[in-house]
Design a protein around this motif. Structure first.
Motif, PDB file in Angstrom:
ATOM      1  N   LYS A  13       0.784  -1.043   0.060  1.00  0.00           N
ATOM      2  CA  LYS A  13      -0.067  -0.126  -0.019  1.00  0.00           C
ATOM      3  C   LYS A  13       0.921   1.107   0.060  1.00  0.00           C
ATOM      4  O   LYS A  13       1.772   1.278   0.918  1.00  0.00           O
ATOM      5  CB  LYS A  13      -0.866  -0.004   1.335  1.00  0.00           C
ATOM      6  CG  LYS A  13      -1.868  -1.037   1.254  1.00  0.00           C
ATOM      7  CD  LYS A  13      -2.428  -1.195   2.499  1.00  0.00           C
ATOM      8  CE  LYS A  13      -3.391  -2.541   2.850  1.00  0.00           C
ATOM      9  NZ  LYS A  13      -4.103  -2.851   4.077  1.00  0.00           N
ATOM     10  N   ALA A  14       0.770   1.918  -1.114  1.00  0.00           N
ATOM     11  CA  ALA A  14       1.584   3.227  -1.128  1.00  0.00           C
ATOM     12  C   ALA A  14       0.519   4.345  -1.995  1.00  0.00           C
ATOM     13  O   ALA A  14       0.017   3.925  -2.921  1.00  0.00           O
ATOM     14  CB  ALA A  14       2.820   3.098  -1.853  1.00  0.00           C
ATOM     15  N   TYR A  15       0.591   5.584  -1.379  1.00  0.00           N
ATOM     16  CA  TYR A  15      -0.199   6.606  -2.221  1.00  0.00           C
ATOM     17  C   TYR A  15      -1.684   6.069  -2.169  1.00  0.00           C
ATOM     18  O   TYR A  15      -2.094   5.442  -1.199  1.00  0.00           O
ATOM     19  CB  TYR A  15       0.390   6.966  -3.608  1.00  0.00           C
ATOM     20  CG  TYR A  15       1.431   7.768  -3.547  1.00  0.00           C
ATOM     21  CD1 TYR A  15       1.348   9.232  -3.429  1.00  0.00           C
ATOM     22  CD2 TYR A  15       2.543   7.278  -3.720  1.00  0.00           C
ATOM     23  CE1 TYR A  15       2.454   9.919  -3.409  1.00  0.00           C
ATOM     24  CE2 TYR A  15       3.836   8.178  -3.782  1.00  0.00           C
ATOM     25  CZ  TYR A  15       3.648   9.488  -3.601  1.00  0.00           C
ATOM     26  OH  TYR A  15       4.783  10.208  -3.634  1.00  0.00           O
ATOM     27  N   GLU A  33       8.800  -8.711  -4.935  1.00  0.00           N
ATOM     28  CA  GLU A  33       7.782  -8.641  -6.069  1.00  0.00           C
ATOM     29  C   GLU A  33       6.802  -7.277  -5.761  1.00  0.00           C
ATOM     30  O   GLU A  33       6.536  -6.722  -6.445  1.00  0.00           O
ATOM     31  CB  GLU A  33       6.733  -9.912  -6.403  1.00  0.00           C
ATOM     32  CG  GLU A  33       5.606  -9.418  -7.436  1.00  0.00           C
ATOM     33  CD  GLU A  33       4.839 -10.586  -7.824  1.00  0.00           C
ATOM     34  OE1 GLU A  33       3.775 -10.281  -8.353  1.00  0.00           O
ATOM     35  OE2 GLU A  33       4.949 -11.851  -7.201  1.00  0.00           O
ATOM     36  N   ALA A  34       6.508  -7.284  -4.568  1.00  0.00           N
ATOM     37  CA  ALA A  34       5.575  -6.137  -3.939  1.00  0.00           C
ATOM     38  C   ALA A  34       6.460  -4.967  -4.173  1.00  0.00           C
ATOM     39  O   ALA A  34       5.892  -3.811  -4.820  1.00  0.00           O
ATOM     40  CB  ALA A  34       5.221  -6.307  -2.640  1.00  0.00           C
ATOM     41  N   ILE A  35       7.679  -4.912  -3.819  1.00  0.00           N
ATOM     42  CA  ILE A  35       8.548  -3.418  -4.095  1.00  0.00           C
ATOM     43  C   ILE A  35       8.418  -3.431  -5.637  1.00  0.00           C
ATOM     44  O   ILE A  35       8.521  -2.188  -6.031  1.00  0.00           O
ATOM     45  CB  ILE A  35       9.767  -3.683  -3.337  1.00  0.00           C
ATOM     46  CG1 ILE A  35       9.476  -3.702  -1.754  1.00  0.00           C
ATOM     47  CG2 ILE A  35      10.757  -2.682  -3.781  1.00  0.00           C
ATOM     48  CD1 ILE A  35      10.633  -3.974  -0.911  1.00  0.00           C
ATOM     49  N   LEU A  42       4.457   3.417  -9.862  1.00  0.00           N
ATOM     50  CA  LEU A  42       4.629   4.771  -9.499  1.00  0.00           C
ATOM     51  C   LEU A  42       5.440   5.394 -10.597  1.00  0.00           C
ATOM     52  O   LEU A  42       5.056   6.454 -10.880  1.00  0.00           O
ATOM     53  CB  LEU A  42       5.057   4.895  -8.114  1.00  0.00           C
ATOM     54  CG  LEU A  42       4.235   4.559  -7.099  1.00  0.00           C
ATOM     55  CD1 LEU A  42       5.048   4.671  -5.905  1.00  0.00           C
ATOM     56  CD2 LEU A  42       3.240   5.334  -6.726  1.00  0.00           C
ATOM     57  N   GLN A  43       6.432   4.700 -11.198  1.00  0.00           N
ATOM     58  CA  GLN A  43       7.130   5.361 -12.387  1.00  0.00           C
ATOM     59  C   GLN A  43       6.255   5.618 -13.533  1.00  0.00           C
ATOM     60  O   GLN A  43       6.369   6.608 -14.219  1.00  0.00           O
ATOM     61  CB  GLN A  43       8.176   4.500 -12.645  1.00  0.00           C
ATOM     62  CG  GLN A  43       9.471   4.375 -11.859  1.00  0.00           C
ATOM     63  CD  GLN A  43      10.674   3.452 -11.805  1.00  0.00           C
ATOM     64  OE1 GLN A  43      10.370   2.617 -12.894  1.00  0.00           O
ATOM     65  NE2 GLN A  43      11.620   3.413 -11.197  1.00  0.00           N
ATOM     66  N   GLN A  44       5.485   4.420 -13.737  1.00  0.00           N
ATOM     67  CA  GLN A  44       4.157   4.970 -14.795  1.00  0.00           C
ATOM     68  C   GLN A  44       3.540   6.233 -14.581  1.00  0.00           C
ATOM     69  O   GLN A  44       3.068   6.794 -15.296  1.00  0.00           O
ATOM     70  CB  GLN A  44       3.774   3.648 -14.950  1.00  0.00           C
ATOM     71  CG  GLN A  44       4.188   2.343 -15.701  1.00  0.00           C
ATOM     72  CD  GLN A  44       3.446   1.191 -15.644  1.00  0.00           C
ATOM     73  OE1 GLN A  44       2.395   1.093 -15.208  1.00  0.00           O
ATOM     74  NE2 GLN A  44       4.246   0.149 -16.258  1.00  0.00           N
ATOM     75  N   GLY A  49      12.457   9.757  -8.502  1.00  0.00           N
ATOM     76  CA  GLY A  49      13.398  10.262  -7.953  1.00  0.00           C
ATOM     77  C   GLY A  49      12.896  10.652  -6.489  1.00  0.00           C
ATOM     78  O   GLY A  49      13.396  11.547  -6.208  1.00  0.00           O
ATOM     79  N   ARG A  50      11.996  10.105  -6.126  1.00  0.00           N
ATOM     80  CA  ARG A  50      11.406  10.431  -4.567  1.00  0.00           C
ATOM     81  C   ARG A  50      11.315   9.203  -3.843  1.00  0.00           C
ATOM     82  O   ARG A  50      11.401   7.931  -4.152  1.00  0.00           O
ATOM     83  CB  ARG A  50       9.755  10.943  -4.892  1.00  0.00           C
ATOM     84  CG  ARG A  50       9.735  12.321  -5.665  1.00  0.00           C
ATOM     85  CD  ARG A  50       8.242  12.500  -5.941  1.00  0.00           C
ATOM     86  NE  ARG A  50       7.656  13.019  -4.541  1.00  0.00           N
ATOM     87  CZ  ARG A  50       6.317  13.129  -4.738  1.00  0.00           C
ATOM     88  NH1 ARG A  50       5.594  13.099  -5.872  1.00  0.00           N
ATOM     89  NH2 ARG A  50       5.884  13.613  -3.570  1.00  0.00           N
ATOM     90  N   LYS A  51      11.246   9.515  -2.376  1.00  0.00           N
ATOM     91  CA  LYS A  51      11.419   8.279  -1.354  1.00  0.00           C
ATOM     92  C   LYS A  51       9.788   8.579  -1.214  1.00  0.00           C
ATOM     93  O   LYS A  51       9.404   9.255  -0.709  1.00  0.00           O
ATOM     94  CB  LYS A  51      12.130   8.824  -0.368  1.00  0.00           C
ATOM     95  CG  LYS A  51      13.588   8.768  -0.489  1.00  0.00           C
ATOM     96  CD  LYS A  51      14.361   9.001   0.669  1.00  0.00           C
ATOM     97  CE  LYS A  51      15.917   9.375   0.615  1.00  0.00           C
ATOM     98  NZ  LYS A  51      16.768   9.731   1.386  1.00  0.00           N
TER      99      LYS A  51
END
Length: 78
Positions: A13-15, A33-35, A42-44, A49-51
């Protein structure tokens, strides 16, 4: 105790994303796999370049049920 019939999957879960992995033989494979999947998504979406802070929940699944076995707070560099 890990049984031979047990498989592992993770939900990251992120954003506003919640992504579930496929079943794996090892916990580390599910987390990897999750990472990888959250980074790609997120890149798409243009996040680079963010943490980011993410929560990774790891579940053990057998014939009867799925059980949460670990919850990991992670900082991921996209």
């Amino acid at each position: 105790m890990v049984s031979a019939n047990q498989k592992f999957y993770a939900i990251v879960k992120a954003y506003d994303f919640e992504i579930e992995t496929r079943l794996h033989d090892h916990i580390s494979a599910a987390v990897d796999e999750a990472i990888d999947r959250i980074k790609r998504i997120l890149q798409q979406e243009g996040v680079k370049g963010r943490k980011i802070n993410a929560i990774i929940e790891v579940f053990a699944k057998d014939e009867k049920a799925s059980n949460l076995i670990e919850s990991i707070k992670a900082r991921i560099i996209v």
